[in-house]
Design an enzyme around this catalytic site. Structure first.
Site, PDB file in Angstrom:
ATOM      1  N   LYS A 290       0.850  -1.203   0.000  1.00  0.00           N
ATOM      2  CA  LYS A 290       0.000   0.000   0.000  1.00  0.00           C
ATOM      3  C   LYS A 290       0.878   1.243   0.000  1.00  0.00           C
ATOM      4  O   LYS A 290       2.016   1.192   0.465  1.00  0.00           O
ATOM      5  CB  LYS A 290      -0.856   0.013   1.280  1.00  0.00           C
ATOM      6  CG  LYS A 290      -1.958  -1.023   1.312  1.00  0.00           C
ATOM      7  CD  LYS A 290      -2.724  -0.953   2.626  1.00  0.00           C
ATOM      8  CE  LYS A 290      -3.838  -1.986   2.688  1.00  0.00           C
ATOM      9  NZ  LYS A 290      -4.931  -1.757   1.741  1.00  0.00           N
ATOM     10  N   ARG A 365     -10.278 -11.666   2.221  1.00  0.00           N
ATOM     11  CA  ARG A 365     -11.160 -12.725   1.699  1.00  0.00           C
ATOM     12  C   ARG A 365     -10.491 -14.091   1.786  1.00  0.00           C
ATOM     13  O   ARG A 365     -11.162 -15.107   1.932  1.00  0.00           O
ATOM     14  CB  ARG A 365     -11.595 -12.364   0.271  1.00  0.00           C
ATOM     15  CG  ARG A 365     -10.467 -12.256  -0.702  1.00  0.00           C
ATOM     16  CD  ARG A 365     -10.859 -11.483  -1.956  1.00  0.00           C
ATOM     17  NE  ARG A 365     -10.895 -10.030  -1.734  1.00  0.00           N
ATOM     18  CZ  ARG A 365     -11.261  -9.139  -2.639  1.00  0.00           C
ATOM     19  NH1 ARG A 365     -11.637  -9.539  -3.839  1.00  0.00           N
ATOM     20  NH2 ARG A 365     -11.286  -7.850  -2.349  1.00  0.00           N
TER      21      ARG A 365
HETATM   22  N1  BES Z   1      -7.911  -3.920   4.581  1.00  0.00           N
HETATM   23  C1  BES Z   1      -8.121  -3.512   3.242  1.00  0.00           C
HETATM   24  C2  BES Z   1      -9.420  -2.743   3.055  1.00  0.00           C
HETATM   25  C3  BES Z   1      -9.450  -1.334   3.568  1.00  0.00           C
HETATM   26  C4  BES Z   1      -8.930  -0.322   2.785  1.00  0.00           C
HETATM   27  C5  BES Z   1     -10.040  -1.033   4.760  1.00  0.00           C
HETATM   28  C6  BES Z   1      -8.981   0.986   3.238  1.00  0.00           C
HETATM   29  C7  BES Z   1     -10.093   0.251   5.193  1.00  0.00           C
HETATM   30  C8  BES Z   1      -9.564   1.276   4.449  1.00  0.00           C
HETATM   31  C9  BES Z   1      -8.181  -4.733   2.322  1.00  0.00           C
HETATM   32  O1  BES Z   1      -7.399  -5.806   2.695  1.00  0.00           O
HETATM   33  C10 BES Z   1      -7.733  -4.282   0.967  1.00  0.00           C
HETATM   34  O2  BES Z   1      -6.625  -3.845   0.865  1.00  0.00           O
HETATM   35  N2  BES Z   1      -8.603  -4.362  -0.026  1.00  0.00           N
HETATM   36  C11 BES Z   1      -8.303  -3.934  -1.341  1.00  0.00           C
HETATM   37  C12 BES Z   1      -8.850  -4.962  -2.287  1.00  0.00           C
HETATM   38  C13 BES Z   1      -8.401  -4.780  -3.716  1.00  0.00           C
HETATM   39  C14 BES Z   1      -6.905  -4.992  -3.821  1.00  0.00           C
HETATM   40  C15 BES Z   1      -9.135  -5.761  -4.611  1.00  0.00           C
HETATM   41  C16 BES Z   1      -8.968  -2.569  -1.566  1.00  0.00           C
HETATM   42  O3  BES Z   1     -10.070  -2.355  -1.067  1.00  0.00           O
HETATM   43  O4  BES Z   1      -8.337  -1.733  -2.195  1.00  0.00           O
HETATM   44 ZN    ZN Z   2      -5.416  -5.638   2.008  1.00  0.00          ZN
END
Ligand code: BES
Ligand code: ZN
Ligand code: ZN
Length: 527
Positions: A290, A365
């Site tokens: 990230k 997931r």
């Molecule tokens: N933990 C994150 C989701 C999240 C993002 C929660 C921002 C709170 C604030 C999750 O594991 C994630 O990174 N999801 C990705 C999925 C994508 C790569 C398909 C997302 O939401 O960007």
């Molecule tokens: Zn994630």
């Protein structure tokens, strides 16, 4: 773990004899009157404040004064150091809004008490509010305890601090309500709110202060203190069982993963409800790292797990009838160590399905799918509910005001929507359907873990989970927008909210067998 030592107790004496820091009377909008037996001097202040237009009982309005100045010698003096009138607003027609009016007033009381550093507070319950006495006491108590929340174990204490104080004890006077009902509601409200505060503590802990091992230790601790049974599946148990999702996400971390299992059992004859919470104690994104801005917030990626573990604790403390409850918390970090999972890798989830990894940041997931499939096979539940900070997309869609709900069963979805509304934790249903599921078709494996574009990210994430629940009635709550920085309210501070705990408790308290009718996954019906 910080102990929530504040307590809420019944006060049996005459409120004017309470010699603590703050005596509080909630007042309804446009009804300038206090509980029947309130001191005349306080009635006079209320009338003056009203006439001056300073205090009309409006929602979250407050009037603080010093009763020592009012003594005319014509009645026993009020002994409290300060008195606070707090506005409830006009009684709303909707019972859930009325519940919320009381929680908000409780939060305002806690905040005002904090400002004047009151340690002992007495609240005289309103007699004319159209809600059962047990609910008045429960909701007000929730607002008081939740509004009194602080997290400061890492701050060096300073003598000259101008930070608000924390109330040591809230006393409740039943006023004109039945004392036994008030005691019951107060106890329920206190247990629920303390569970929420504990979930907030877990979330506030940094990634190096709350790891999978802390989830395991906490599960064992609450099992020792209650009728809950706790089992922790460690890394070798996960390997034996073939939990390839949890293990894959864990590959880049130096800390072992675990699956915490908590069981609340009433009778074999009763149905089981399965709760699953994402316990990702830090989500860096893994190899698909990230961006650094805001990455520190990913310590909150365990809020689903925190909600499930503390809801189990609250359920054991308050007791629920006619249902068994099992809580599962898959816990790991998602880091980019040398053995980390890579895009293109193919893994196998519990049960054997193969998954092509497109994005290592879509890890929630993967750990949930193992837990869902294992929990359904092992416990044959009547219903499953999972809670997870699963997608950033839910924040784009619903902001920080509503949790996203996706379900394969309409009646179960309706129940969650009702429980969320009762708890003041609003939910909003989004659809599922084969057209979204198609985005996860893989050329080389049974499914891929992310679509090739970001469209409908919350729905495709839920489609992935749906693959692992089969026909079992299931609701998925995406709490990524509400688990922290949720709609700010008097009783919800900045930072983690502890969302989900009270919704689950409300759902399970009213549990009835589900109607046999199945699902219409494409139809998102709003209440
Ligand atoms: N933990 C994150 C989701 C999240 C993002 C929660 C921002 C709170 C604030 C999750 O594991 C994630 O990174 N999801 C990705 C999925 C994508 C790569 C398909 C997302 O939401 O960007
Ligand atoms: Zn994630
Ligand atoms: Zn995550």
């Amino acid at each position: 773990m910080q102990a929530h030592t504040e307590s809420v107790r019944m006060f049996g004496g005459d409120p004017r004899e309470f010699n603590g820091d703050l005596l509080v009377y909630p007042v309804e909008e446009d009804i300038p009157h206090l509980a029947a037996n309130a001191p005349r001097s306080l009635h006079r202040v209320l009338q003056q404040g009203w006439a001056a237009g300073d205090f009309k009982g409006k929602k979250e309005q407050a009037l603080l004064f010093y009763p020592g100045l009012l003594d005319r010698g014509d009645e026993p003096p009020v002994q409290a150091r300060r008195v606070l009138f707090v506005g409830l607003g006009k009684q709303d027609d909707n019972i859930d809004v009325r519940r919320e009016q009381l929680r908000l007033a409780g939060g305002v009381i806690a905040r005002q008490a904090g400002t004047v550093k009151a340690a002992e507070v007495l609240v005289v319950l309103p007699g004319d509010f159209l809600l059962a006495a047990v609910e008045i006491a429960q909701c007000l108590t929730e607002g008081l305890v939740l509004g009194n929340y602080r997290f400061d174990p890492y701050k060096t204490p300073r003598e000259d601090s101008d930070q608000p104080g924390r109330v040591a004890v809230f006393h409740l006077h039943h006023g004109t309500l039945a004392a036994t009902a008030v005691t019951e509601g107060m106890t329920r409200g206190r247990v629920l709110a303390e569970a929420v505060c504990t979930a907030r503590d877990m979330a506030n802990q940094p990634g190096n202060g709350w790891t999978p091992a802390e989830f395991a230790d906490y599960g064992k601790k609450i099992a020792r203190q209650s009728t809950l049974k706790c089992k922790v599946l460690d890394k070798s148990a996960l390997q034996k069982l073939g939990m390839g999702g949890i293990l894959a996400v864990n590959q880049g971390s130096a800390l072992p993963p675990c699956l915490v299992v908590l069981e609340y059992r009433t009778s074999r004859k009763h149905p089981t409800v399965l709760l699953v919470g994402k316990g990702l104690t830090f989500d860096s994104g893994g190899i698909c790292v990230k961006p650094p801005a805001g990455m520190e917030d990913m310590k909150y990626d365990m809020c689903g797990g925190a909600a499930v573990i503390t809801a189990m604790q609250a359920i054991a403390e308050t007791g629920v009838a006619g249902v068994n409850v099992v809580g599962l918390i898959p816990a790991t970090e998602n880091l980019a160590g040398p053995a980390a999972l890579k895009p293109g890798d193919i893994i196998r989830q519990y049960g054997g399905r193969s998954v092509e990894i497109i994005n290592t940041d879509a890890e929630g997931r993967l750990i949930l799918a193992d837990a869902l499939a294992y929990g359904i096979e092992t416990y044959k539940p009547e219903a499953v509910i999972d809670l997870a900070t699963l997608t950033g997309a839910v924040i784009i869609g619903l902001g920080h005001h509503r949790t996203g709900l996706l379900a394969n069963h309409d009646a179960l979805a309706e129940r969650l929507l009702a429980a969320g509304s009762e708890a003041g934790e609003p939910l909003w249903r989004l659809p599922l359907g084969p057209e979204y599921r198609k985005q996860l078709d893989s050329r080389v494996a049974d499914i891929k873990n992310a679509g090739s574009d970001r469209s409908a990210g919350t729905i495709t994430a839920a489609c992935y989970l749906q693959e692992f629940v089969g026909d079992t009635p299931w609701v998925h709550l995406d709490i990524a927008g509400t688990a922290w920085d949720c709609t700010e309210k008097s009783y919800i501070p900045k930072g983690p909210s502890g969302t989900g705990v009270r919704t689950l408790a409300a759902l399970l308290r009213h549990w009835q067998p589900l109607p046999a009718a199945g699902a219409s996954p494409g139809d998102a019906q709003q209440p």
